[in-house]
Design an enzyme around this catalytic site. Structure first.
Site, PDB file in Angstrom:
ATOM      1  N   HIS A  44     -51.846  14.278 -12.489  1.00 21.84           N
ATOM      2  CA  HIS A  44     -52.654  14.556 -11.755  1.00 21.84           C
ATOM      3  C   HIS A  44     -53.479  15.901 -12.784  1.00 21.84           C
ATOM      4  O   HIS A  44     -54.584  15.624 -12.308  1.00 21.84           O
ATOM      5  CB  HIS A  44     -52.526  15.233 -10.673  1.00 21.84           C
ATOM      6  CG  HIS A  44     -52.183  13.960  -9.333  1.00 21.84           C
ATOM      7  ND1 HIS A  44     -50.578  14.080  -9.216  1.00 21.84           N
ATOM      8  CD2 HIS A  44     -52.603  12.847  -9.294  1.00 21.84           C
ATOM      9  CE1 HIS A  44     -50.593  13.321  -7.998  1.00 21.84           C
ATOM     10  NE2 HIS A  44     -51.689  12.205  -8.577  1.00 21.84           N
ATOM     11  N   LYS A  68     -47.612   7.155   5.620  1.00 21.08           N
ATOM     12  CA  LYS A  68     -46.586   7.285   5.630  1.00 21.08           C
ATOM     13  C   LYS A  68     -46.394   8.914   5.723  1.00 21.08           C
ATOM     14  O   LYS A  68     -47.359   9.790   5.079  1.00 21.08           O
ATOM     15  CB  LYS A  68     -46.172   6.981   4.200  1.00 21.08           C
ATOM     16  CG  LYS A  68     -45.312   6.058   4.378  1.00 21.08           C
ATOM     17  CD  LYS A  68     -44.505   5.670   2.630  1.00 21.08           C
ATOM     18  CE  LYS A  68     -43.953   7.373   2.078  1.00 21.08           C
ATOM     19  NZ  LYS A  68     -43.671   6.191   0.556  1.00 21.08           N
ATOM     20  N   ARG A 100     -52.760   4.764 -14.420  1.00 22.73           N
ATOM     21  CA  ARG A 100     -51.270   4.673 -15.935  1.00 22.73           C
ATOM     22  C   ARG A 100     -50.896   3.530 -16.519  1.00 22.73           C
ATOM     23  O   ARG A 100     -50.848   3.666 -17.618  1.00 22.73           O
ATOM     24  CB  ARG A 100     -50.905   4.962 -14.825  1.00 22.73           C
ATOM     25  CG  ARG A 100     -50.713   6.191 -14.411  1.00 22.73           C
ATOM     26  CD  ARG A 100     -49.843   7.267 -13.133  1.00 22.73           C
ATOM     27  NE  ARG A 100     -49.826   5.767 -12.243  1.00 22.73           N
ATOM     28  CZ  ARG A 100     -48.895   5.858 -11.094  1.00 22.73           C
ATOM     29  NH1 ARG A 100     -48.297   7.174 -10.533  1.00 22.73           N
ATOM     30  NH2 ARG A 100     -49.453   4.896  -9.801  1.00 22.73           N
ATOM     31  N   SER A 154     -45.740  10.327  -8.260  1.00 24.50           N
ATOM     32  CA  SER A 154     -45.581  11.407  -6.685  1.00 24.50           C
ATOM     33  C   SER A 154     -44.283  10.984  -5.689  1.00 24.50           C
ATOM     34  O   SER A 154     -42.891  11.855  -6.089  1.00 24.50           O
ATOM     35  CB  SER A 154     -46.178  12.301  -5.429  1.00 24.50           C
ATOM     36  OG  SER A 154     -48.096  12.370  -6.419  1.00 24.50           O
TER      37      SER A 154
END
Ligand code: PNS
Length: 161
Positions: free
Chosen positions: A20, A44, A93, A131
């Site tokens: 990031h 979540k 990515r 993450s």
């Protein structure tokens, strides 16, 4: 003179990774202002609260003058319009990111055609980082040194205590 271009870099940042940060640095070198926008209410339950995620991001981007950190809730495009942003930056990515990003970008464009989504590639050394992988590896006792800023490592250790 052309108007300064404000870009929004949105995300959950639970927690921020060096991937990031790489995208934030690259965005800062292209756009006049980059607003790193932390989504407050995640579907979540997050590991870090919105305040913690904001605090960490402010600490690690503090020396970059054209980077601001903020939080938002609700529709990203509404937030972007409110901030006068022309651009939404997303990091891609691998091909696996593409489908979700493609859907979001086109839905965002449908809702707000004045805003362009621009995709950036992180440095290849971070191209596998996420993450969720960081959280999993750390929880299982793996080494995450060099993959997240030090303040994230110490914050993770703080949660253990
Ligand atoms: O880091 P993430 O979890 O991949 O970021 C996803 C994020 C925050 C960019 C996305 O969930 C989002 O924009 N949420 C805000 C709500 C919204 O605008 N939803 C419609 C997207 S088309």
């Amino acid at each position: 003179m052309a108007e300064p271009v404000i870009a929004i870099y949105p995300g959950s940042f639970d927690p921020v990774t060096n991937g990031h940060l790489d995208i934030i640095r690259r965005s800062g070198s292209v756009f006049d202002t980059v607003i790193v926008a932390v989504l407050q209410n995640l579907e979540k339950k997050p590991l870090f609260s919105a305040e913690e995620r904001l605090g960490i991001l402010r600490e690690v981007t503090g020396s970059w003058e054209n980077v601001k950190v903020d939080s938002f809730d609700g529709l990203l495009v509404s937030y972007a319009v409110e901030k006068g942003a022309r651009v939404i930056v997303r990091g891609i990515r691998a091909v696996t990111d593409y489908e979700y990003e493609f859907q979001m970008a086109l839905m965002n464009r449908r809702m707000e055609s004045s805003i362009e989504t621009i995709f950036m590639l992180p440095s290849s050394e971070y191209s596998y980082l996420s993450s969720s992988l960081i959280k999993e590896v750390y929880a299982l006792g793996g080494d995450i040194t060099g993959l997240v800023p030090e303040v994230v490592e110490s914050s993770l250790r703080g949660l253990d205590g």
